[in-house]
Design a protein around this motif. Structure first.
Motif, PDB file in Angstrom:
ATOM      1  N   GLY A 107       3.192  -7.506  -6.720  1.00 45.38           N
ATOM      2  CA  GLY A 107       3.813  -6.677  -5.703  1.00 45.38           C
ATOM      3  C   GLY A 107       4.108  -5.266  -6.145  1.00 45.38           C
ATOM      4  O   GLY A 107       4.562  -4.443  -5.345  1.00 45.38           O
ATOM      5  N   GLN A 108       3.849  -4.944  -7.415  1.00 40.54           N
ATOM      6  CA  GLN A 108       4.176  -3.619  -7.938  1.00 40.54           C
ATOM      7  C   GLN A 108       3.054  -2.606  -7.737  1.00 40.54           C
ATOM      8  O   GLN A 108       3.220  -1.426  -8.054  1.00 40.54           O
ATOM      9  N   SER A 109       1.911  -3.042  -7.216  1.00 35.59           N
ATOM     10  CA  SER A 109       0.783  -2.140  -7.048  1.00 35.59           C
ATOM     11  C   SER A 109       0.020  -2.512  -5.781  1.00 35.59           C
ATOM     12  O   SER A 109       0.097  -3.637  -5.295  1.00 35.59           O
ATOM     13  N   ARG A 110      -0.702  -1.543  -5.224  1.00 36.09           N
ATOM     14  CA  ARG A 110      -1.536  -1.749  -4.054  1.00 36.09           C
ATOM     15  C   ARG A 110      -2.909  -1.141  -4.307  1.00 36.09           C
ATOM     16  O   ARG A 110      -3.070  -0.232  -5.115  1.00 36.09           O
ATOM     17  N   THR A 111      -3.915  -1.637  -3.569  1.00 35.17           N
ATOM     18  CA  THR A 111      -5.259  -1.095  -3.683  1.00 35.17           C
ATOM     19  C   THR A 111      -5.953  -1.193  -2.326  1.00 35.17           C
ATOM     20  O   THR A 111      -5.651  -2.087  -1.531  1.00 35.17           O
ATOM     21  N   ALA A 112      -6.872  -0.273  -2.079  1.00 39.58           N
ATOM     22  CA  ALA A 112      -7.637  -0.286  -0.834  1.00 39.58           C
ATOM     23  C   ALA A 112      -8.866  -1.190  -0.923  1.00 39.58           C
ATOM     24  O   ALA A 112      -9.516  -1.454   0.089  1.00 39.58           O
TER      25      ALA A 112
END
Length: 420
Positions: A107-112
């Motif tokens: 939950g600490q990072s996002r990506t497309a």
């Protein structure tokens, strides 16, 4: 013929094709979308999607290249229109401008981009929406702001099983009742075509409407207000843009924080028409929990719970997950005792009146082993076969057990075996 355009995740493109049927420029009468000059080339993806030639015509590869960043949106709109949706994330397409991205690093990072992984079954992660807002005035657990529990990891209650006071017990009854009502609201939303993100919204709104906080939200950075575990997901599935499909099973795990204590429960639901094997899996899992609850009383060893569950599951040809267990609960979300659900476990201690804990067996159709998705939360079966789970928060009484999260007369009638 040249290859078609790359998929919608790519920012690159491939070569144009000559107008279908070999039509020349004088016959086509089409103009370049970019510069207006006579056009005799077409976007191959537009041809594949059977889109009007007027919006797919170009005079040269250079004009096509210059138009690509805007032109590719035509393909996405066509795909959305074909399935009756205006939301990219429901087609497993990230939409950064709307905040819909794939989750990484617990939950600490996002990506497309959809993460690369050796998926064990047919399910895939979909983009998730932005974190939901909790209004001011609601009491927050200590992880709500920065994602890090402070009291729980260092508490003596990780090693000592607390005997609750009458005042604590009364607060837990009230909180567990709210948790039950929230889960019931979520259950009513389950149907084909509903996204698990929409179910999360129901959970979030029902929780804050009761003046409570959804305990999973930002707990060790978990990004949502409940867990939704579909088909081969064992536990901790993250609500996302995927629509539930006819024949799915989905577990919804709800915990609420109210008046300083937590109440925790989950159930597995049928989505539309479910195959016989999945029906038997869910029914057996429900029975495992009921049989385990039936032995709870002062003097019983915690390890006996696993023996009861394991015996019933294996007799049905199913397996018991060993990687996750039940837990103590109260002013802390997770604390002693640990409650393994499998046989021959080494848990020490006996039940005493005033203790509160969860039992939450996870039962698999195939092997018991699990794997973790790249998001760091979603645990799936190692063989891609289905898994089910049920959970209650329990209070050991002087004479037996009180199910604090028990079903209510108003709870939706979703389990056939309870109606017969």
């Amino acid at each position: 013929m040249c290859l078609c355009l790359l998929n919608h995740h790519s920012n690159s493109f491939q070569k144009l094709i000559v107008m279908a049927g070999g039509t020349d420029v004088t016959e086509s009468g089409l103009s370049c979308v970019k510069c207006g000059k006579p056009a005799h080339l077409q976007c191959p993806k537009c041809v594949e999607l059977k889109l009007p030639r007027e919006g797919a015509a170009f005079c040269t590869q250079d004009c096509f290249k210059a138009s690509w960043s805007s032109h590719k949106s035509v393909h996405l709109k066509a795909k959305l229109s074909s399935v009756g949706s205006s939301n990219p994330w429901e087609l497993n397409i990230a939409s950064p401008s709307d905040g819909w991205l794939y989750c990484l690093k617990k939950g600490q990072s996002r990506t497309a981009q959809i993460p690369h992984f050796d998926w064990t079954g047919p399910l895939r992660p979909y983009p998730i929406s932005k974190k939901r807002v909790v209004p001011t005035g609601i009491e927050l657990p200590d992880w709500a702001v920065d994602g890090t529990p402070k009291i729980e990891p260092i508490s003596d209650l990780q090693h000592v099983v607390e005997i609750k006071t009458p005042e604590q017990i009364e607060r837990m009854r009230e909180t567990s009742r709210i948790a039950r009502e929230v889960l019931d609201a979520a259950a009513r939303a389950v149907r084909p075509g509903v996204t698990t993100d929409e179910i999360d919204a129901v959970v979030h709104e029902a929780t804050i409407a009761a003046g409570a906080y959804p305990s999973p939200l930002n707990y060790h950075f978990f990004p949502k207000s409940c867990c939704t575990s579909v088909n081969e997901v064992i536990c901790h599935g993250i609500p996302d843009g995927r629509k539930l499909e006819d024949g799915d099973i989905v577990n919804i795990d709800v915990t609420v924080y109210y008046k300083g204590v937590h109440g925790d429960l989950n159930e597995t639901y049928f989505v539309g028409n479910v195959d016989e094997a999945s029906q038997q899996l869910v029914k057996c899992t429900y029975e495992c929990l009921e049989k385990a609850i039936a032995i709870v009383k002062p003097g019983v060893r915690f390890r006996e719970i696993g023996e009861i569950i394991n015996r019933h599951a294996t007799m049905a040809g199913l397996s018991v997950v060993k990687s996750y267990c039940g837990h103590g609960i109260g002013e802390l979300f997770h604390c002693a005792p640990n409650i393994p659900h499998y046989a021959r476990n080494k848990t020490v201690g006996v039940m005493k009146a005033g203790q509160t804990f969860t039992i939450e067996p996870m039962i698999n159709t195939g092997v018991w082993r699990d794997r973790m998705w790249p998001d760091g939360w979603t645990a799936v079966t190692a063989d891609g076969k289905r898994s089910a789970q049920f959970e209650h928060t329990l209070l050991v009484t002087e004479t037996g057990v009180e199910v604090l999260t028990a079903r209510l007369p108003t709870s939706p009638k979703v389990f056939p075996w309870l109606s017969s």
